[in-house]
Design a protein around this motif. Sequence first.
Motif, PDB file in Angstrom:
ATOM      1  N   SER A  47      70.340  40.809  19.210  1.00 16.61           N
ATOM      2  CA  SER A  47      70.971  42.113  19.081  1.00 16.61           C
ATOM      3  C   SER A  47      69.849  43.137  18.901  1.00 16.61           C
ATOM      4  O   SER A  47      68.680  42.846  19.184  1.00 16.61           O
ATOM      5  CB  SER A  47      71.925  42.122  17.879  1.00 16.61           C
ATOM      6  OG  SER A  47      71.197  42.051  16.664  1.00 16.61           O
ATOM      7  N   ASN A  48      70.197  44.310  18.429  1.00 17.96           N
ATOM      8  CA  ASN A  48      69.151  45.310  18.195  1.00 17.96           C
ATOM      9  C   ASN A  48      68.665  45.311  16.748  1.00 17.96           C
ATOM     10  O   ASN A  48      68.072  46.284  16.288  1.00 17.96           O
ATOM     11  CB  ASN A  48      69.663  46.706  18.576  1.00 17.96           C
ATOM     12  CG  ASN A  48      71.051  46.985  18.012  1.00 17.96           C
ATOM     13  OD1 ASN A  48      71.467  46.343  17.042  1.00 17.96           O
ATOM     14  ND2 ASN A  48      71.763  47.926  18.613  1.00 17.96           N
ATOM     15  N   LYS A 106      69.311  39.354  26.133  1.00 21.14           N
ATOM     16  CA  LYS A 106      69.604  40.683  25.600  1.00 21.14           C
ATOM     17  C   LYS A 106      71.103  40.918  25.715  1.00 21.14           C
ATOM     18  O   LYS A 106      71.622  41.168  26.797  1.00 21.14           O
ATOM     19  CB  LYS A 106      68.817  41.745  26.365  1.00 21.14           C
ATOM     20  CG  LYS A 106      67.312  41.675  26.103  1.00 21.14           C
ATOM     21  CD  LYS A 106      66.568  42.779  26.837  1.00 21.14           C
ATOM     22  CE  LYS A 106      65.101  42.817  26.431  1.00 21.14           C
ATOM     23  NZ  LYS A 106      64.362  43.890  27.140  1.00 21.14           N
ATOM     24  N   ASN A 107      71.789  40.806  24.586  1.00 23.96           N
ATOM     25  CA  ASN A 107      73.243  40.917  24.546  1.00 23.96           C
ATOM     26  C   ASN A 107      73.630  42.389  24.493  1.00 23.96           C
ATOM     27  O   ASN A 107      73.522  43.037  23.442  1.00 23.96           O
ATOM     28  CB  ASN A 107      73.792  40.165  23.336  1.00 23.96           C
ATOM     29  CG  ASN A 107      75.299  40.079  23.342  1.00 23.96           C
ATOM     30  OD1 ASN A 107      75.976  40.735  24.127  1.00 23.96           O
ATOM     31  ND2 ASN A 107      75.850  39.267  22.457  1.00 23.96           N
ATOM     32  N   GLN A 108      74.087  42.920  25.611  1.00 21.81           N
ATOM     33  CA  GLN A 108      74.374  44.350  25.690  1.00 21.81           C
ATOM     34  C   GLN A 108      75.655  44.753  24.967  1.00 21.81           C
ATOM     35  O   GLN A 108      75.985  45.939  24.937  1.00 21.81           O
ATOM     36  CB  GLN A 108      74.424  44.787  27.149  1.00 21.81           C
ATOM     37  CG  GLN A 108      73.061  44.744  27.821  1.00 21.81           C
ATOM     38  CD  GLN A 108      73.041  45.347  29.204  1.00 21.81           C
ATOM     39  OE1 GLN A 108      74.067  45.416  29.875  1.00 21.81           O
ATOM     40  NE2 GLN A 108      71.871  45.786  29.634  1.00 21.81           N
ATOM     41  N   PHE A 150      66.608  47.469  22.993  1.00 18.51           N
ATOM     42  CA  PHE A 150      66.212  46.415  22.049  1.00 18.51           C
ATOM     43  C   PHE A 150      64.786  46.694  21.581  1.00 18.51           C
ATOM     44  O   PHE A 150      63.859  45.920  21.833  1.00 18.51           O
ATOM     45  CB  PHE A 150      66.339  45.045  22.718  1.00 18.51           C
ATOM     46  CG  PHE A 150      67.740  44.723  23.169  1.00 18.51           C
ATOM     47  CD1 PHE A 150      68.599  44.004  22.354  1.00 18.51           C
ATOM     48  CD2 PHE A 150      68.217  45.170  24.394  1.00 18.51           C
ATOM     49  CE1 PHE A 150      69.896  43.724  22.756  1.00 18.51           C
ATOM     50  CE2 PHE A 150      69.501  44.900  24.806  1.00 18.51           C
ATOM     51  CZ  PHE A 150      70.356  44.173  23.985  1.00 18.51           C
ATOM     52  N   TYR A 201      62.585  44.208  19.570  1.00 15.44           N
ATOM     53  CA  TYR A 201      62.057  43.107  20.382  1.00 15.44           C
ATOM     54  C   TYR A 201      61.042  43.609  21.408  1.00 15.44           C
ATOM     55  O   TYR A 201      59.943  43.049  21.531  1.00 15.44           O
ATOM     56  CB  TYR A 201      63.200  42.386  21.084  1.00 15.44           C
ATOM     57  CG  TYR A 201      62.738  41.388  22.120  1.00 15.44           C
ATOM     58  CD1 TYR A 201      62.160  40.178  21.759  1.00 15.44           C
ATOM     59  CD2 TYR A 201      62.876  41.666  23.482  1.00 15.44           C
ATOM     60  CE1 TYR A 201      61.721  39.274  22.712  1.00 15.44           C
ATOM     61  CE2 TYR A 201      62.455  40.766  24.446  1.00 15.44           C
ATOM     62  CZ  TYR A 201      61.873  39.575  24.058  1.00 15.44           C
ATOM     63  OH  TYR A 201      61.446  38.684  25.011  1.00 15.44           O
ATOM     64  N   ASP A 202      61.400  44.655  22.132  1.00 13.00           N
ATOM     65  CA  ASP A 202      60.550  45.130  23.228  1.00 13.00           C
ATOM     66  C   ASP A 202      59.175  45.568  22.747  1.00 13.00           C
ATOM     67  O   ASP A 202      58.197  45.448  23.490  1.00 13.00           O
ATOM     68  CB  ASP A 202      61.227  46.293  23.960  1.00 13.00           C
ATOM     69  CG  ASP A 202      62.431  45.848  24.784  1.00 13.00           C
ATOM     70  OD1 ASP A 202      62.498  44.649  25.119  1.00 13.00           O
ATOM     71  OD2 ASP A 202      63.290  46.696  25.078  1.00 13.00           O
ATOM     72  N   ARG A 240      57.375  39.299  21.911  1.00 14.44           N
ATOM     73  CA  ARG A 240      57.754  39.354  23.323  1.00 14.44           C
ATOM     74  C   ARG A 240      56.597  38.901  24.203  1.00 14.44           C
ATOM     75  O   ARG A 240      56.782  38.121  25.145  1.00 14.44           O
ATOM     76  CB  ARG A 240      58.182  40.772  23.707  1.00 14.44           C
ATOM     77  CG  ARG A 240      58.747  40.857  25.130  1.00 14.44           C
ATOM     78  CD  ARG A 240      59.079  42.277  25.521  1.00 14.44           C
ATOM     79  NE  ARG A 240      59.882  42.324  26.732  1.00 14.44           N
ATOM     80  CZ  ARG A 240      60.162  43.434  27.382  1.00 14.44           C
ATOM     81  NH1 ARG A 240      59.710  44.608  26.938  1.00 14.44           N
ATOM     82  NH2 ARG A 240      60.900  43.390  28.485  1.00 14.44           N
ATOM     83  N   GLU A 286      63.631  36.522  30.264  1.00 13.22           N
ATOM     84  CA  GLU A 286      64.697  37.307  29.662  1.00 13.22           C
ATOM     85  C   GLU A 286      65.922  37.318  30.567  1.00 13.22           C
ATOM     86  O   GLU A 286      65.806  37.231  31.783  1.00 13.22           O
ATOM     87  CB  GLU A 286      64.225  38.741  29.404  1.00 13.22           C
ATOM     88  CG  GLU A 286      63.097  38.820  28.394  1.00 13.22           C
ATOM     89  CD  GLU A 286      62.549  40.228  28.224  1.00 13.22           C
ATOM     90  OE1 GLU A 286      63.142  41.182  28.797  1.00 13.22           O
ATOM     91  OE2 GLU A 286      61.535  40.400  27.532  1.00 13.22           O
ATOM     92  N   ILE A 305      70.004  39.182  30.838  1.00 10.82           N
ATOM     93  CA  ILE A 305      70.945  40.186  30.351  1.00 10.82           C
ATOM     94  C   ILE A 305      72.356  39.591  30.283  1.00 10.82           C
ATOM     95  O   ILE A 305      72.838  39.008  31.253  1.00 10.82           O
ATOM     96  CB  ILE A 305      70.968  41.419  31.275  1.00 10.82           C
ATOM     97  CG1 ILE A 305      69.596  42.107  31.292  1.00 10.82           C
ATOM     98  CG2 ILE A 305      72.049  42.406  30.835  1.00 10.82           C
ATOM     99  CD1 ILE A 305      69.190  42.719  29.974  1.00 10.82           C
TER     100      ILE A 305
END
Length: 255
Positions: free
Chosen positions: A126-127, A152-154, A160, A163-164, A169, A179, A181
């Motif tokens: 998540s974020n 990456k669970n939108q 994110f 993470y980014d 990473r 990765e 999506i």
Amino acid sequence: MFRKRFVITVGDSRVGKSTISRLLLELYNRHELNVRAYYHGQRPGDLSNKLSAYEQLGFSIKHLGFNRGDSDILLNELEMFSEIDLVLTDMPGQNLLDFFRFENEIYFTENLESLGYRPTFIHPISNRRDCVKYLQSLHDFFGSRVDYIVVKNQYFGEYFDFYDNNEVRQNIESLKGVELILPKIEDNIYQDLEDTNLPYSLAVTSDSDIQLLHRSVTYNWMENFYDVVMNDSVIPLYLGLKRDRAELQPQELRF
């Protein structure tokens, strides 16, 4: 060389691990693969696991504990039944330290390697910063002994940043991690999907109680995810949907 995959959904609590596991079971079912599926934890209330609905599609969903007895049973089964294509197991977020202890005591990844299985960690995020810390712990402990897919669970948004902008990473990328999506699906539609207690592929049929519009949205959400998976050059290999020529045994090579 490794021939088969042992896929483990891992990650912090409530980031979409069981959702990913169910989407993968749908994909494996579509490809008619012989899959062994396991779960590690139980839910309060009816104590059912999140994968139990997939017994309706013919999957046998078993509990797998973090102990030597369960490990021995699993490893013996993998050794005895060569027709197994891959293994999928869904691990609750709170079991991380138990998983580390299990690996230290059982040498689980080493035993899988001896049987020709390569582990893949598929890790939804998540974020939240906690997700990055969880992923970092996995990387620090397992390193290059496994392959990594970060999802990456939108549902949680399109950005994110934790993470980014984190070195984890780059660490994952250096190990050829990839990765993926997971497109967003609206809360009310997802809740309708959950309430059916059906495999996703049955929940989108006219026999389910979900209204037509929601079934259509769910179907397109599933297809979008599958397209992202299958159009990638690496992800199908990591998920056991394809095998690279380098992973095939000599007798399996065809020119």
